[in-house]
Design an enzyme around this catalytic site. Structure first.
Site, PDB file in Angstrom:
ATOM      1  N   LYS A  64      -3.776   5.457  11.394  1.00 15.79           N
ATOM      2  CA  LYS A  64      -2.435   4.200  10.471  1.00 15.79           C
ATOM      3  C   LYS A  64      -3.023   3.590   9.831  1.00 15.79           C
ATOM      4  O   LYS A  64      -4.408   2.943  10.608  1.00 15.79           O
ATOM      5  CB  LYS A  64      -2.334   3.860  12.030  1.00 15.79           C
ATOM      6  N   LYS A  79      -4.361  -3.471   8.854  1.00 19.67           N
ATOM      7  CA  LYS A  79      -4.538  -4.416   8.085  1.00 19.67           C
ATOM      8  C   LYS A  79      -5.596  -4.734   7.333  1.00 19.67           C
ATOM      9  O   LYS A  79      -5.500  -6.139   6.912  1.00 19.67           O
ATOM     10  CB  LYS A  79      -3.497  -5.548   8.952  1.00 19.67           C
ATOM     11  N   HIS A 111       1.081  -1.354   0.125  1.00 21.10           N
ATOM     12  CA  HIS A 111      -0.165  -0.021   0.091  1.00 21.10           C
ATOM     13  C   HIS A 111       1.037   1.218  -0.022  1.00 21.10           C
ATOM     14  O   HIS A 111       2.058   0.741  -0.021  1.00 21.10           O
ATOM     15  CB  HIS A 111      -1.249   0.124   1.062  1.00 21.10           C
ATOM     16  N   HIS A 153      -1.507  -4.362  16.737  1.00 18.29           N
ATOM     17  CA  HIS A 153      -2.150  -4.949  16.493  1.00 18.29           C
ATOM     18  C   HIS A 153      -3.643  -4.769  17.070  1.00 18.29           C
ATOM     19  O   HIS A 153      -4.947  -5.212  17.125  1.00 18.29           O
ATOM     20  CB  HIS A 153      -2.012  -6.143  15.471  1.00 18.29           C
ATOM     21  N   CYS A 179       2.942 -10.157  14.879  1.00 14.99           N
ATOM     22  CA  CYS A 179       4.562  -9.040  15.156  1.00 14.99           C
ATOM     23  C   CYS A 179       5.265 -10.376  15.282  1.00 14.99           C
ATOM     24  O   CYS A 179       6.145 -10.308  15.080  1.00 14.99           O
ATOM     25  CB  CYS A 179       4.340  -8.654  16.230  1.00 14.99           C
ATOM     26  N   CYS A 205      -2.195  -6.219  21.934  1.00 13.47           N
ATOM     27  CA  CYS A 205      -1.173  -6.211  21.058  1.00 13.47           C
ATOM     28  C   CYS A 205      -0.707  -3.804  20.700  1.00 13.47           C
ATOM     29  O   CYS A 205      -1.921  -4.224  20.338  1.00 13.47           O
ATOM     30  CB  CYS A 205      -0.593  -6.457  20.136  1.00 13.47           C
ATOM     31  N   CYS A 255       2.686 -11.757  20.665  1.00 19.08           N
ATOM     32  CA  CYS A 255       1.340 -11.440  19.687  1.00 19.08           C
ATOM     33  C   CYS A 255       2.184 -12.012  18.011  1.00 19.08           C
ATOM     34  O   CYS A 255       3.066 -11.824  17.803  1.00 19.08           O
ATOM     35  CB  CYS A 255       1.276 -10.132  19.166  1.00 19.08           C
ATOM     36  N   HIS A 257       4.077   1.539   2.512  1.00 15.62           N
ATOM     37  CA  HIS A 257       5.187  -0.083   2.261  1.00 15.62           C
ATOM     38  C   HIS A 257       5.914   1.379   0.537  1.00 15.62           C
ATOM     39  O   HIS A 257       7.547   1.629   0.738  1.00 15.62           O
ATOM     40  CB  HIS A 257       5.297  -0.756   1.399  1.00 15.62           C
TER      41      HIS A 257
HETATM   42 ZN   LIG Z   1       0.887  -7.471  17.676  1.00 17.11          ZN
END
Ligand SMILES: [Zn+2]
Length: 504
Positions: free
Chosen positions: A295, A298, A18, A147, A129, A144, A126, A21
């Site tokens: 942010k 995902k 996306h 996340h 991660c 987390c 996690c 990146h």
């Molecule tokens: Zn995580």
């Protein structure tokens, strides 16, 4: 010839590429292109990170072997980089045999040096991660921090790296290398983590097999993060070509997002010290690229994909926007409206309009032939200042500052034309001279902006009658006033940047 080695992170193959990146990768690409203009021997590395539990699980969910899954997902990144004209010299995949060789050689050395031992590990983990957290790290003691999902209790026998022994050596190293982490706020963040004192970290897993085997204990694989970091050494020959490695290490410049600061600014330099190697020369850390203040998640609800914006703004319009609009370091905030506004102001009005104006007047008043600039043009001193400012900013990995300095030359040249009004003058030496000055600034801007706008700058170069491409030029000579020879045919061509209507 100075060597300049620059890297992006290797991207996790489970991610869909996306604009976040792409921000990291376009920045590294533009900096690499700048160093090529300087004549540096430049090596630009990107790639994908393909090991770990998440990849294994995603492959299983799709009924694929992990490598088949990685082949497909790694290709998605390469396609986006090709779309965005990313000029990487090497694309590393951590599933390549050259990488396993390097990882095993690297960690065997660390083991032989006495920095790795076996112990039982139990902790809050996690899966996304692939990292353990302490309760203090978690949101409300259970989620987390990245996340915002519950962590799992995991207990296994692991190999540990004696990171705790490197607290003081890292502080000493950073003291001796004050510019190693940029910008300074991110350096302070890294030092803050180290000063709290470092605990030993688990570097292997026995519960999965999708990874690089631990050479002295084949029931274990290295934890994905420690295998991943070593890619930067693999690509320049660690473990396979000592001469090449000695040429390129440690003159490496990492470009990363702040979410992986701890791994790059703490764990990685410590691992290198443990292997008897120098830490990276520079780690450049940028903030998050937010969308509407959030942010990108995902789950994909607010993810924006480069191809959608390229379809509207073009490859160079895309590259320019993120390089210019998002200062390197703090968090940036993307908005479509902001992208349209900047495109219209900077690209359509300032750059596109200057080229169109110059080509029109040269066509009407100078028989289509551009003249050489005047040595004593008032624009000469401004061009020199803009070059100095832009060069310093590229050197400091501040593309937004570098492009602003370059655009100052465009603004000043547009103002110079307004003041002289060559379109009102009769054909003759006065018009020729003013147009020669303007053509010279277009030539200089085509060189200075080529790291951001490689295709458009090549087209400007062609339209003002020059041979070759701006990316073949060498700085600082190519930025010196007086390079436009004159006597060249100028081609007006179609609008470089048709205006885009703002959405209501
Ligand atoms: Zn995580």
């Amino acid at each position: 010839m100075p060597r300049f080695y620059i890297t992006t992170p290797i991207y996790y193959v489970n991610d869909v590429p996306h604009i976040g990146h792409a921000y990291t990768t376009v920045t590294a690409d533009a900096v690499a292109r700048w160093h090529r203009l300087l004549g540096d021997d430049t090596f630009f590395l990107t790639g994908t990170d393909e090991h770990g539990l998440k990849v294994q699980r995603a492959a299983e969910a799709n009924g694929l072997a992990p490598l088949e899954h990685a082949d497909r997902t790694s290709a998605r990144f390469r396609e986006v980089w090709d779309l965005l004209d990313i000029s990487y010299d090497d694309y590393i995949r951590t599933t390549e045999p050259r990488h396993a060789t390097s990882v095993q050689a690297f960690l065997q050395t660390v083991y032989d040096n006495g920095w790795i031992y076996k112990d039982t590990y139990a902790g809050l983990y996690c899966v996304s991660c692939e990292a353990y957290y302490t309760e203090d790290d978690l949101i409300d003691g259970e989620l987390c921090p990245i996340h915002k999902r519950p962590v799992e209790w995991l207990e296994e026998e692991n190999w540990f790296f004696k990171l705790s022994a490197f607290t003081q050596p890292l502080l000493d190293w950073y003291e001796a290398h004050p510019d190693a982490v940029q910008p300074v706020g991110k350096r302070n963040e890294a030092l803050g983590i180290i000063r709290q004192g470092l605990a030993d970290i688990s570097i292997s897993r026995s519960s999965i097999d999708w990874g690089v085997p631990v050479p002295w204990d084949p029931g274990h694989v290295f934890y994905v993060w420690y295998d991943a970091l070593i890619n930067y050494a693999t690509a320049v020959g660690y473990g396979s070509d000592p001469e090449r490695f000695a040429e390129w290490w440690p003159s490496v410049h990492h470009v990363i997002g702040k979410d992986i600061l701890r791994f790059h600014c703490v764990y990685w330099p410590a691992m290198l010290l443990a292997a008897g190697l120098e830490p990276p020369q520079q780690i450049n850390v940028h903030g998050f690229l937010l969308v509407g203040g959030e942010k990108m998640s995902k789950t994909g609800l607010n993810q924006i994909f480069p191809a959608d914006l390229v379809a509207e703004f073009g490859v160079d319009g895309y590259r320019y926007h993120f390089l210019r609009d998002t200062p390197f370091g703090p968090d940036g905030d993307f908005s479509y409206e902001g992208m349209v506004a900047r495109y219209n102001t900077d690209l359509a009005n300032n750059l596109g309009n200057l080229l169109a104006r110059v080509a029109t007047v040269v066509g009407k008043k100078c028989d289509g032939i551009g003249s050489a600039p005047r040595p004593d043009s008032p624009l000469a001193a401004i061009a020199a200042e803009c070059y100095t400012d832009a060069a310093a900013a590229w050197q400091a990995v501040q593309p937004s500052v570098a492009l602003d300095a370059t655009w100052r030359l465009l603004r000043e040249t547009n103002a110079y034309l307004e003041a002289n009004e060559p379109w009102k003058l009769d054909p003759g030496p006065e018009v020729d001279a003013v147009m020669g000055d303007a053509l010279e600034t277009l030539r200089i801007v085509a060189v200075l902006a080529t790291p951001a706008l490689p295709n458009v700058c090549a087209e400007i170069w062609r339209r003002i009658g020059l041979e070759g491409t701006p990316s073949e030029q060498r700085l600082p000579a190519a930025a010196a006033w007086g390079g436009y020879p004159g006597g060249l045919a100028v081609d007006k061509g179609a609008s470089l940047f048709p205006r885009i209507a703002p959405t209501s």
